[in-house]
Design a protein around this motif. Structure first.
Motif, PDB file in Angstrom:
ATOM      1  N   PRO A 143       0.811  -1.461  -0.135  1.00  0.00           N
ATOM      2  CA  PRO A 143      -0.067   0.393  -0.334  1.00  0.00           C
ATOM      3  C   PRO A 143       0.131   0.741   0.074  1.00  0.00           C
ATOM      4  O   PRO A 143       0.289   2.086  -0.815  1.00  0.00           O
ATOM      5  CB  PRO A 143      -0.609  -0.321   1.242  1.00  0.00           C
ATOM      6  CG  PRO A 143      -0.102  -0.964   2.029  1.00  0.00           C
ATOM      7  CD  PRO A 143       0.571  -1.758   1.611  1.00  0.00           C
ATOM      8  N   ALA A 144       2.462   1.023   0.500  1.00  0.00           N
ATOM      9  CA  ALA A 144       2.753   2.212   0.606  1.00  0.00           C
ATOM     10  C   ALA A 144       3.578   2.614  -1.060  1.00  0.00           C
ATOM     11  O   ALA A 144       4.238   3.842  -1.061  1.00  0.00           O
ATOM     12  CB  ALA A 144       3.881   2.310   1.686  1.00  0.00           C
ATOM     13  N   LYS A 270      -5.328 -10.303   1.538  1.00  0.00           N
ATOM     14  CA  LYS A 270      -6.028  -9.309   1.247  1.00  0.00           C
ATOM     15  C   LYS A 270      -6.142  -8.093   1.231  1.00  0.00           C
ATOM     16  O   LYS A 270      -6.116  -7.002   0.481  1.00  0.00           O
ATOM     17  CB  LYS A 270      -7.721 -10.135   1.747  1.00  0.00           C
ATOM     18  CG  LYS A 270      -7.885 -11.109   1.538  1.00  0.00           C
ATOM     19  CD  LYS A 270      -8.594 -11.665   0.125  1.00  0.00           C
ATOM     20  CE  LYS A 270      -9.142 -12.667   0.029  1.00  0.00           C
ATOM     21  NZ  LYS A 270      -8.288 -13.782  -0.590  1.00  0.00           N
ATOM     22  N   VAL A 271      -5.195  -7.735   2.421  1.00  0.00           N
ATOM     23  CA  VAL A 271      -4.956  -6.512   2.514  1.00  0.00           C
ATOM     24  C   VAL A 271      -3.673  -6.585   1.942  1.00  0.00           C
ATOM     25  O   VAL A 271      -3.792  -4.563   1.261  1.00  0.00           O
ATOM     26  CB  VAL A 271      -4.006  -6.630   4.101  1.00  0.00           C
ATOM     27  CG1 VAL A 271      -3.478  -5.096   4.508  1.00  0.00           C
ATOM     28  CG2 VAL A 271      -4.955  -6.742   4.905  1.00  0.00           C
ATOM     29  N   ALA A 272      -2.353  -7.231   1.432  1.00  0.00           N
ATOM     30  CA  ALA A 272      -2.314  -6.579  -0.011  1.00  0.00           C
ATOM     31  C   ALA A 272      -3.046  -6.757  -1.419  1.00  0.00           C
ATOM     32  O   ALA A 272      -2.345  -4.951  -1.819  1.00  0.00           O
ATOM     33  CB  ALA A 272      -1.319  -7.723  -0.100  1.00  0.00           C
ATOM     34  N   ALA A 273      -3.934  -6.886  -1.079  1.00  0.00           N
ATOM     35  CA  ALA A 273      -4.797  -6.600  -2.505  1.00  0.00           C
ATOM     36  C   ALA A 273      -5.498  -5.008  -2.365  1.00  0.00           C
ATOM     37  O   ALA A 273      -5.701  -4.846  -3.644  1.00  0.00           O
ATOM     38  CB  ALA A 273      -5.512  -7.605  -2.793  1.00  0.00           C
ATOM     39  N   LEU A 274      -6.173  -5.037  -1.534  1.00  0.00           N
ATOM     40  CA  LEU A 274      -6.486  -4.126  -0.900  1.00  0.00           C
ATOM     41  C   LEU A 274      -5.356  -2.350  -0.933  1.00  0.00           C
ATOM     42  O   LEU A 274      -5.981  -1.787  -2.094  1.00  0.00           O
ATOM     43  CB  LEU A 274      -7.435  -4.076  -0.004  1.00  0.00           C
ATOM     44  CG  LEU A 274      -8.267  -2.690   0.045  1.00  0.00           C
ATOM     45  CD1 LEU A 274      -9.406  -2.247  -0.475  1.00  0.00           C
ATOM     46  CD2 LEU A 274      -8.595  -2.210   1.365  1.00  0.00           C
ATOM     47  N   GLY A 275      -4.774  -2.749  -0.594  1.00  0.00           N
ATOM     48  CA  GLY A 275      -3.655  -2.133  -0.470  1.00  0.00           C
ATOM     49  C   GLY A 275      -3.307  -1.485  -2.291  1.00  0.00           C
ATOM     50  O   GLY A 275      -2.825   0.071  -2.379  1.00  0.00           O
ATOM     51  N   ALA A 276      -2.664  -2.498  -2.918  1.00  0.00           N
ATOM     52  CA  ALA A 276      -2.691  -1.968  -3.877  1.00  0.00           C
ATOM     53  C   ALA A 276      -3.937  -1.645  -5.364  1.00  0.00           C
ATOM     54  O   ALA A 276      -3.750  -0.511  -5.777  1.00  0.00           O
ATOM     55  CB  ALA A 276      -2.782  -3.772  -4.996  1.00  0.00           C
ATOM     56  N   LEU A 277      -5.176  -1.910  -4.559  1.00  0.00           N
ATOM     57  CA  LEU A 277      -5.635  -1.244  -5.328  1.00  0.00           C
ATOM     58  C   LEU A 277      -6.153   0.107  -4.687  1.00  0.00           C
ATOM     59  O   LEU A 277      -6.771   1.115  -5.791  1.00  0.00           O
ATOM     60  CB  LEU A 277      -7.637  -1.542  -4.891  1.00  0.00           C
ATOM     61  CG  LEU A 277      -7.320  -3.139  -5.836  1.00  0.00           C
ATOM     62  CD1 LEU A 277      -8.445  -4.009  -4.923  1.00  0.00           C
ATOM     63  CD2 LEU A 277      -8.026  -3.230  -7.351  1.00  0.00           C
ATOM     64  N   VAL A 278      -5.803   0.401  -3.565  1.00  0.00           N
ATOM     65  CA  VAL A 278      -6.171   1.666  -3.464  1.00  0.00           C
ATOM     66  C   VAL A 278      -5.131   2.459  -3.590  1.00  0.00           C
ATOM     67  O   VAL A 278      -5.368   3.835  -4.473  1.00  0.00           O
ATOM     68  CB  VAL A 278      -5.250   1.865  -1.294  1.00  0.00           C
ATOM     69  CG1 VAL A 278      -5.113   3.275  -0.788  1.00  0.00           C
ATOM     70  CG2 VAL A 278      -6.750   1.481  -0.402  1.00  0.00           C
TER      71      VAL A 278
END
Lengths: 503, 684
Positions: A143-144, A270-278
């Motif tokens: 996400p960063a 899922k956190v990684a997936a959402l991070g990328a989407l964000v």
């Protein structure tokens, strides 16, 4: 070109990775010290979470940065939402580590002869621990990410170790079961590779469309190209969050992997997936006049298919797998409006989902450990037989369904729906509303099984036998698992009493 | 407010002003009252409420404790209301306000939740408290062996609290709370003998009928409060009075007041809602006395007194009230005459008398004020409570209240004679009993209204009240003739000792004397001394209450027409004589026996109102409910069931279609990418 490096802000990413290296080094120096490896891993994860905590207090618009270019753009940017995702990922990984502790630390799984543990399994512990740490480091970095390169690399870092985690099962497992888990790992690997291809293609198109690999503020020279690039990136990411139709690996892998690894895939990944989407959504949000119908389509499809198929499952893990698919739709739902607020809404939803799903997995694991298996029938009448397990599980299910008294789930659903309604995308809101109903049916079906009277002919046998078994299990259930159940339940209750923890 | 005593300067006899009859005001000595916490109005509501709570929670299985709590609560309430009288006398302007819970944060709507008290309200409060206390004392005797006495005592306390809240409320919300709590308490009290089908039915009927009318009440008050932006009644009255200017009241006010009048008509048993009240006789006697005398049915009068300034300027609402009240006054009086049961006669008389109060409000103009209605409320409370409790006592002695059973009751049980006589005299409105003064005041107010600005509403009320006076006298006379019939023993004695024979026997050998003494003994032995004392208090108030009517605290600008007064008294006399003549030759001296049997039966059934309720309201509503339920179960649920089955089928299909291996999963991924990219480009 000078690059400003501020290692302190990358500590949430560095800590698990350093721990991974440390584990490998320690294993080389002192072979066979499994508990030490696990301890180092726990310290690394906890340290990373601690390092990310100050980020939660950032005000809007402020961020902790690292690797900043002279032009002012930074390759690592952690604002409040990103820090929250990092904390979630690191703590989630810690929970998984505790869940897997006994299996990875104990030599032969049965807890019988302690001396025989060194044989055969001695090499597995440092490997799986460092794999877990590496994947978690990748998750924290996603996400960063401030540019496409970082994004791609960290995503792969977050994905590939999980394939190995799925495949590296307990040596005591039956050969057939191990073969199936390899099959699950292959499904995951194949899908992730294809997806990575799509992602790379999307990145290439992106660079072609904007002329830069930085995600800061793309100036769309070629709007159609940029759109195409976004669709490809989205398609590359969708497999990770298990959105339909990129979900097909989910039920296969979930049911074949060891349960703690499944829990990891269902939450931390899922956190990684959402991070990328964000990251993607924020980049696109600064481009005027762009809409991603694809996100809306994926959200609607995931919810509907996930819920419908979950409705007929008879195995708790398969049900949770399909529930993941359905919840992925809910996480994607607010992102259809491509705004910063939508990203926060998705983050809030994911947070609640992760806590509730982890809690459900912990309970399922405890029950499965007792020999009752993972079938839904095995949990019939659990509320009376084992209320201390059934009540937290019920709370988790209600949270996922979004029903009071689990107000946290309800608030999360409202928060997720708000950007959609604000945009006036009514068809999507209607689909979401229908899915609220189906979702309630899905989780209440499970809840009703917990509530109903225990069947005398079920796998539990007679009541007396069931009670005896429950007592046996209670003795064999590690205290740490009870601590996990208590902590996650407390989180959900707190979130329901005062739903202010939403990002 | 010092006034010249009547007699010092005689006014024009044809135009006697009420002010001339009123007592002079006396200076109230300022007693050293310690500074107590709270205001009397707050205590008057709080004490019975606490008594109710304590009665439910503390009394356990002890009837004795429950009785102590109930009676002590009643005494405390009475003390609070009396203290309030004193406090009011010392207050300049004779108006006190106080808060309750503090204002509610309702956003734009201002809800101060205040209490208010003025002289009429304070006097009503004292009356309510007294009647409630007597009822508590009486119930302690009457229901001593009842297994549910404890609940009853607590309910009576709660009922009292609700009524006092309604009386003191200066806030629409408090008014509705008191009003609704009273409705539920009446349900509990009427259905006290819950094993009896008739009692359960009567309780449900009372609740449903008043509840139906409450729709109007609540809607009306919501319109009033919403329009004024506040729930304070004082401010509501100010707001709507200022908006009701020259061209007449606004539509909103008219609609609101019409709705409120409908609600009041339900609670006060006006036509067409009248039928629940006679059925409410299924409740135990103390409950009937409480509901009929001072509380529930009188609540409508209290509410309209609060809103009088709005009612007086809303002619359509006044007209509606006047028509409903007039129909009820006359119809109920006629029905009362035809009843075969003394308690039902009293019930119908309540319907008639309460309608009289509301008629007075309908007839009153801003110039005359609402005080006549409040005075009749107070007067009615005294004599009706007395009559109910005495008849209940008599019923215990003779085993029922049917006319045939109670015949000669006042002769056999001499101790009851004066109580029943005074009560009936008060009811009929014979001077100098309370009923006389309040009725004359109503007549006077109606006459003033009819002659000045009252319009057609006042005329209707004047004629119906005038006609009701002889009808009331008629049924009172009928009841008295039956009660006062000579006993069989006396008749025998009269037959066999037709004078001429001097007997110098021992006094106690005299059969009549013995009979009398035995009756007295039995009557007094049947009742507890405290309950008897309670009825004595009520009996005295039936006479002394007249002094309350003459207090200088009421508005005094009503002129009495002496001729009208005399004509009314004459008509009452004629009616009484006619009844006495009709009663000759009937064994029980019951003039009602002259009524044809089918008419009498129809009257006992309330002229088929119950059937009409069922036919016009219950049946269509139930039919509609069944239709909706059918629609819900068969049409809507079919979709839901279909949805459930469909979702299940779709789920199975999805499960079946899901790839089990990696290869088809990859095909799915690639196909989806193509579709997504296509969609993305096309919708661009």
């Amino acid at each position: 070109m000078r690059v400003e490096v501020q290692l302190a802000s990358t500590l949430p990413v560095l800590a698990p990775l350093v721990a991974a290296v440390l584990v490998l080094v320690l294993d080389a120096a002192l072979p066979g010290r499994r508990v030490l490896h696990l301890g180092v891993a726990a310290v690394g994860l906890a340290g990373g979470a601690l390092a990310a905590l100050p980020g939660l207090r950032l005000v809007a618009g402020d961020a902790r940065t690292a690797f900043c270019l002279p032009t002012g753009e930074c390759l690592h940017t952690a604002d409040r939402l990103v820090s929250a995702l990092q904390v979630t990922a690191l703590l989630g990984a810690l929970v998984v580590l505790v869940l897997a502790w006994r299996e990875w630390a104990g030599g032969d799984g049965g807890g019988g002869v302690s001396g025989g543990g060194a044989g055969g399994d001695g090499g597995r512990a440092p490997v799986v621990v460092s794999l877990l740490l590496g994947a978690t480091g990748g998750v924290a970095a996603v996400p960063a990410a401030g540019d496409l390169g970082t994004l791609l690399v960290s995503l792969e870092l977050a994905t590939l170790p999980t394939v190995a985690l799925v495949a590296l099962t307990h040596p005591r497992w039956a050969a057939e079961r191990r073969a199936r888990s390899v099959e699950g790992a292959v499904a995951l690997l194949a899908t992730s590779l294809v997806s990575f291809g799509l992602l790379a293609m999307g990145a290439a198109l992106w660079v072609a469309a904007t002329g830069t690999a930085l995600l800061g503020a793309p100036t769309a020279r070629e709007p159609v190209l940029l759109l195409l690039a976004s669709v490809f990136v989205l398609a590359g990411l969708a497999f990770k969050i298990s959105a339909v139709p990129f979900h097909a690996w989910t039920p296969i892998t979930y049911t074949t992997a060891p349960l703690p690894v499944t829990a990891y895939l269902a939450t931390v990944s899922k956190v990684a997936a959402l991070g990328a989407l964000v990251v993607l959504v924020r980049a696109l949000g600064s481009v005027d006049d762009t809409t991603l119908l694809a996100v809306a389509l994926l959200a609607a499809l995931s919810m509907t298919v996930g819920n419908l198929v979950a409705l007929v499952q008879t195995d708790t893990v398969r049900l949770l797998a399909w529930s993941t698919v359905a919840q992925a739709g809910w996480v994607l739902l607010p992102l259809a409006s491509l705004s910063s607020r939508a990203a926060s809404a998705a983050g809030s939803y994911l947070l609640v989902y992760v806590v509730a799903t982890l809690l459900a997995f912990v309970v399922v694991l405890v029950v499965a450990q007792g020999g009752a298996g993972t079938s839904l029938e095995g949990q019939r009448g659990m509320l009376r037989a084992r209320p201390l397990l059934a009540l937290p599980l019920g709370l988790a299910l209600l949270t996922l369904a979004g029903l009071p008294p689990a107000v946290a789930g309800l608030v999360a659903k409202v928060v997720a729906l708000r950007p959609v309604v604000g945009d006036g995308t009514w068809w999507l809101a209607v689909v979401a509303a229908v899915n609220v109903a189906i979702g309630i049916a899905v989780y209440l079906r499970w809840f009703a099984t917990l509530l109903s009277a225990p069947s005398t002919t079920g796998p539990g046998g007679t009541d007396a036998a069931g009670e005896a078994r429950a007592g046996e299990e209670a003795r064999h259930t590690p205290v740490a698992w009870w601590v996990l159940v208590a902590a996650l339940t407390t989180l959900l209750v707190l979130g329901s009493v005062a739903p202010v923890g939403i990002i | 407010m010092s006034r010249t005593l009547p007699g010092i300067s005689l006014p024009d006899p044809s135009e006697l002003s009420w002010a001339d009859l009123q007592l002079p005001s006396l200076g109230i000595p300022a007693l050293p009252v310690p500074d107590l916490w709270g205001t009397p109005a707050q205590w008057a509501v709080l004490v019975p409420l606490l008594a109710a709570l304590a009665g439910v929670t503390l009394s356990g299985r002890s009837n004795r404790l429950a009785a102590w709590i109930g009676v002590a609560g009643g005494l405390g309430t009475l003390a609070a209301t009396v203290w309030q009288l004193y406090a009011l006398a010392l207050t300049p302007g004779a108006r006190r306000t106080s808060g309750t819970l503090g204002a509610l944060p309702l956003g734009e709507l201002d809800a101060p939740l205040g209490l208010v008290v003025t002289w009429p309200l304070a006097l009503i409060a004292v009356t309510v408290a007294t009647v409630a206390l007597v009822v508590q004392v009486y119930a302690r005797w009457y229901l001593w062996y009842d297994p549910r006495y404890r609940t009853f005592a607590a309910t009576v306390s709660l009922f009292t609290a609700a009524m006092l809240l309604t009386v003191h409320a200066d806030d629409v919300l408090l008014l509705i709370v008191g009003w609704e709590v009273m409705g539920w308490c009446s349900f509990l009290l009427i259905g006290h003998h819950s094993t009896k089908n008739a009692a359960r039915r009567a309780a449900s009927k009372a609740l449903l009928v008043t509840r139906t009318a409450d729709i109007g009440f609540v809607l009306g008050l919501v319109i009033l409060a919403g329009g004024a932006g506040t729930t304070s009644i004082t401010r509501i009255v100010e707001h709507w009075s200022s908006s009701a200017t020259v061209p007449g009241p606004s539509t909103g006010l008219v609609v609101a007041m019409l709705l409120v009048v409908v609600g009041v008509a339900g609670k006060s048993a006006l036509f067409p809602f009248q039928d629940w009240l006679p059925d409410a006789m299924e409740g135990p006697t103390p409950a009937s006395a409480l509901i009929h005398a001072a509380t529930m049915v009188a609540a409508g009068t209290v509410v309209l007194t609060h809103l009088f300034e709005l009612l007086a300027v809303t002619d359509p609402a006044r007209l509606l009230l006047a028509v409903l009240a007039s129909v009820t006054v006359l119809g109920a009086a006629l029905l009362a005459f035809a009843q075969g049961d003394l308690k039902r006669l009293l019930a119908w008389s309540t319907v008639s008398q309460v309608a009289l109060m509301l008629a007075a409000l309908a007839a009153a103009t801003p110039a005359t004020g609402p005080d006549a209605a409040a005075q009749h409320l107070v007067a009615h409370a005294w004599f009706k409570a007395l009559l109910f409790l005495s008849v209940g006592w008599l019923g215990v002695l003779v085993g029922g209240t049917a006319m045939a059973l109670v015949a000669s009751g006042a002769r056999r049980y001499r101790v009851l004679r004066r109580r029943l006589a005074w009560g009936l005299l008060g009811l009929a409105g014979v001077p100098p009993f309370v009923g006389f003064f309040s009725k004359e005041l109503i007549l006077g107010a109606a006459e003033v209204g009819a002659l000045t600005t009252g319009g057609v509403a006042s005329v209707i009320v004047l004629s119906s009240v005038g006609a009701a006076a002889p009808l009331t006298a008629a049924y009172c006379m009928r009841a008295w003739l039956v009660l006062d019939r000579r006993t069989d023993a006396e008749q025998l004695a009269a037959t066999y000792h037709q004078g001429g024979v001097e007997r110098i026997d021992d006094f106690f050998d005299e059969p009549v004397v013995l009979h009398e003494a035995e009756g007295l003994e039995r009557a007094e032995a049947a009742i507890s001394s405290s309950a008897r004392l309670g009825t004595t208090v009520l009996m005295l108030m039936t006479l002394l209450g007249a002094a309350v009517a003459l207090l200088p605290v009421w508005r005094s600008d009503v002129h009495l027409n002496l001729q009208l007064l005399l004509v009314t008294l004459l008509l009452m006399l004629v009616a009484a004589v006619a009844v006495a003549l009709a009663a000759r030759g009937v064994r029980t001296r019951d003039a009602g026996a002259r009524v044809p049997a089918n008419v009498s039966i129809a009257a006992e059934r309330g002229l088929g109102a119950d059937y009409a309720y069922r036919l016009l309201v219950a049946t269509p509503v139930l039919a509609l409910a069944r239709a909706v339920a059918w629609f819900d179960a068969e049409v809507l649920d079919a979709w839901v069931r279909g949805g459930g089955a469909g979702a299940h089928l779709l789920g199975r299909a999805g499960d079946w279609l899901t790839p089990r291996r990696a290869t088809p999963a990859l095909a799915l991924v690639l196909g989806a990418v193509l579709v997504l990219a296509g969609v993305g480009v096309v919708t661009r």
